[in-house]
Write a protein that holds these residues in place. Structure first.
Motif, mmCIF file in Angstrom:
data_model
loop_
_atom_site.group_PDB
_atom_site.id
_atom_site.type_symbol
_atom_site.label_atom_id
_atom_site.label_comp_id
_atom_site.label_asym_id
_atom_site.label_seq_id
_atom_site.Cartn_x
_atom_site.Cartn_y
_atom_site.Cartn_z
ATOM 1 N N ASP A 138 -17.619 16.656 35.259
ATOM 2 C CA ASP A 138 -18.041 15.544 36.105
ATOM 3 C C ASP A 138 -18.017 15.956 37.583
ATOM 4 O OD1 ASP A 138 -18.956 13.035 36.600
ATOM 5 O OD2 ASP A 138 -16.986 12.097 36.614
ATOM 6 N N ALA A 139 -16.991 16.721 37.970
ATOM 7 C CA ALA A 139 -16.923 17.195 39.355
ATOM 8 C C ALA A 139 -18.076 18.138 39.666
ATOM 9 C CB ALA A 139 -15.586 17.884 39.599
ATOM 10 N N TRP A 140 -18.387 19.043 38.736
ATOM 11 C CA TRP A 140 -19.495 19.969 38.962
ATOM 12 C C TRP A 140 -20.828 19.212 39.031
ATOM 13 C CZ3 TRP A 140 -20.956 24.153 41.002
ATOM 14 C CH2 TRP A 140 -22.119 24.797 40.630
ATOM 15 N N HIS A 141 -20.953 18.160 38.229
ATOM 16 C CA HIS A 141 -22.156 17.332 38.270
ATOM 17 C C HIS A 141 -22.334 16.700 39.648
ATOM 18 C CE1 HIS A 141 -24.449 13.566 37.629
ATOM 19 N NE2 HIS A 141 -25.159 14.303 36.799
ATOM 20 N N ASP A 142 -21.243 16.262 40.257
ATOM 21 C CA ASP A 142 -21.318 15.657 41.592
ATOM 22 C C ASP A 142 -21.530 16.711 42.675
ATOM 23 O OD1 ASP A 142 -20.919 13.219 40.414
ATOM 24 O OD2 ASP A 142 -18.767 13.137 40.839
ATOM 25 N N LEU A 143 -20.882 17.864 42.517
ATOM 26 C CA LEU A 143 -20.984 18.897 43.546
ATOM 27 C C LEU A 143 -22.409 19.431 43.662
ATOM 28 C CD1 LEU A 143 -17.685 20.926 42.986
ATOM 29 C CD2 LEU A 143 -18.258 19.509 44.953
ATOM 30 N N ARG A 144 -23.083 19.577 42.556
ATOM 31 C CA ARG A 144 -24.450 20.107 42.603
ATOM 32 C C ARG A 144 -25.406 19.189 43.352
ATOM 33 N NH1 ARG A 144 -26.088 21.279 36.563
ATOM 34 N NH2 ARG A 144 -25.078 19.229 36.361
ATOM 35 N N ARG A 145 -25.047 17.934 43.469
ATOM 36 C CA ARG A 145 -25.902 16.958 44.158
ATOM 37 C C ARG A 145 -25.383 16.625 45.554
ATOM 38 N NH1 ARG A 145 -26.265 16.818 39.009
ATOM 39 N NH2 ARG A 145 -28.098 16.036 37.904
ATOM 40 N N ASN A 146 -24.365 17.337 45.992
ATOM 41 C CA ASN A 146 -23.792 17.107 47.314
ATOM 42 C C ASN A 146 -24.368 18.135 48.290
ATOM 43 O OD1 ASN A 146 -22.240 16.667 49.588
ATOM 44 N ND2 ASN A 146 -20.311 16.539 48.479
#
Length: 325
Positions: free
Chosen positions: A52-60
């Protein structure tokens, strides 16, 4: 259309099986002849903390920009010859303090050395010190903090009092005293000093995370099923307590790079012939009026590097902290 046709929108949803059966019958009547049964809705596996963190980081965008800058800095730290073909030690006194010219976009320093080449090669020392010091402080602090938080007792009290002693040492003054007696020009004395003063912060974060994690129900269930201390610590507690340590270590990496440059500027960190941004800033500070390019380029490279790591740490913190979602 059959006379018994009832639109599925007209069927009220109830708690029993009759309504569900009626809805299914209505959907079957709406399907064209020869069509197969409706496909089941996709049931994907729920994402965990890291996915979930990687999912958010890729869109940050902050993470993407800072990550690209850090990757570029890592590449030129390992292979500076890719973008700088000159020799950072080659001096031409006839060009001392000269400005930019073709082939030398950043000008020359007081000894006639190419500032551009020295800025590129200076990334190696800063990245090496920051990476090694962060890894050492994170490993030592995590190990001691995890053991103290898990077992408690006199070991926990000893760690807390020892950390308080190190927190009371001024970083700059301690570096001046500790490194002034060392004549080595390598990066390892500076790395050792930063690890010596950096592990208490990581240990305190790791201890608090372990104390919180070991009170969760899944840890108590594992203990009730007979799991040993080693298995509980490595299998159940550590994976769920490591996120705050990663956040602190990522932000601290940029701080350690700035600390190395500060100590080198004061003459207690890296020493010539090592190429360092702090050393070049110190040498150029006296000539800022006559040759400002000597100071601005290494200072700008240092600022961009520190800012990139701090931005990366902030993005990782936002992604790993559920309270900030």
């Amino acid at each position: 259309m059959p006379e018994s046709y009832v639109p599925k929108e007209a069927i009220t949803h109830g708690d029993g099986g009759t309504a569900a059966l009626a809805i299914g019958e209505a959907e079957s009547l709406e399907r064209p002849p020869g069509a197969g049964p409706p496909s089941a809705p996709p049931t994907g596996k729920p994402r965990g903390l890291w996915s979930d963190a990687w999912h958010d980081l890729r869109r940050n965008p902050v993470f993407v920009i800072s990550g690209l800058v850090i990757i570029f800095l890592a590449i030129i730290a390992i292979w500076p010859q890719l973008i700088a073909t000159g020799n950072p030690y080659r001096a031409d006194l006839a060009k001392a303090q000269a400005g930019a010219e073709p082939g030398h976009p950043f000008g020359f320093d007081t000894q006639g050395r190419d500032v551009y080449t020295r800025v590129v090669y200076g990334a190696r020392a800063s990245i090496t010190v920051g990476t090694c010091a962060t890894a050492g402080a994170a490993l030592l602090g995590s190990l001691l903090g995890a053991l103290a938080g898990f077992y408690g007792g006199w070991g926990d009290n000893l760690l807390s009092r020892t950390a308080d002693i190190f927190f009371g040492i001024p970083v700059i003054l301690g570096g001046l005293v500790f490194l002034s007696v060392i004549t080595s020009s390598t990066v390892w004395p500076v790395v050792g000093f930063i690890v010596l003063l950096g592990w208490p912060q990581v240990a305190r974060i790791a201890r608090g995370s372990v104390v919180t994690a070991k009170q969760n129900d899944y840890v108590q269930a594992a203990r009730a099923l007979g799991a040993g201390n080693r298995r509980m610590l490595l299998r159940h507690i550590a994976p769920n307590a490591i996120a705050p340590v990663i956040v602190v270590a990522t932000i601290a990496l940029g701080t350690y790079i700035a600390l190395e440059a500060t100590l080198s500027y004061l003459g207690a960190g890296l020493k010539p012939p090592t190429v360092s941004w702090g050393i070049d800033i110190s040498a150029a500070s006296t000539y800022i009026r006559n040759a400002p390019h000597m100071l601005l380029w290494p200072a700008g490279a240092l600022s961009i590097t520190v800012l990139a790591f701090i931005m990366l740490g902030d993005a990782v913190r936002d992604a790993l902290d559920p309270k900030l979602r």
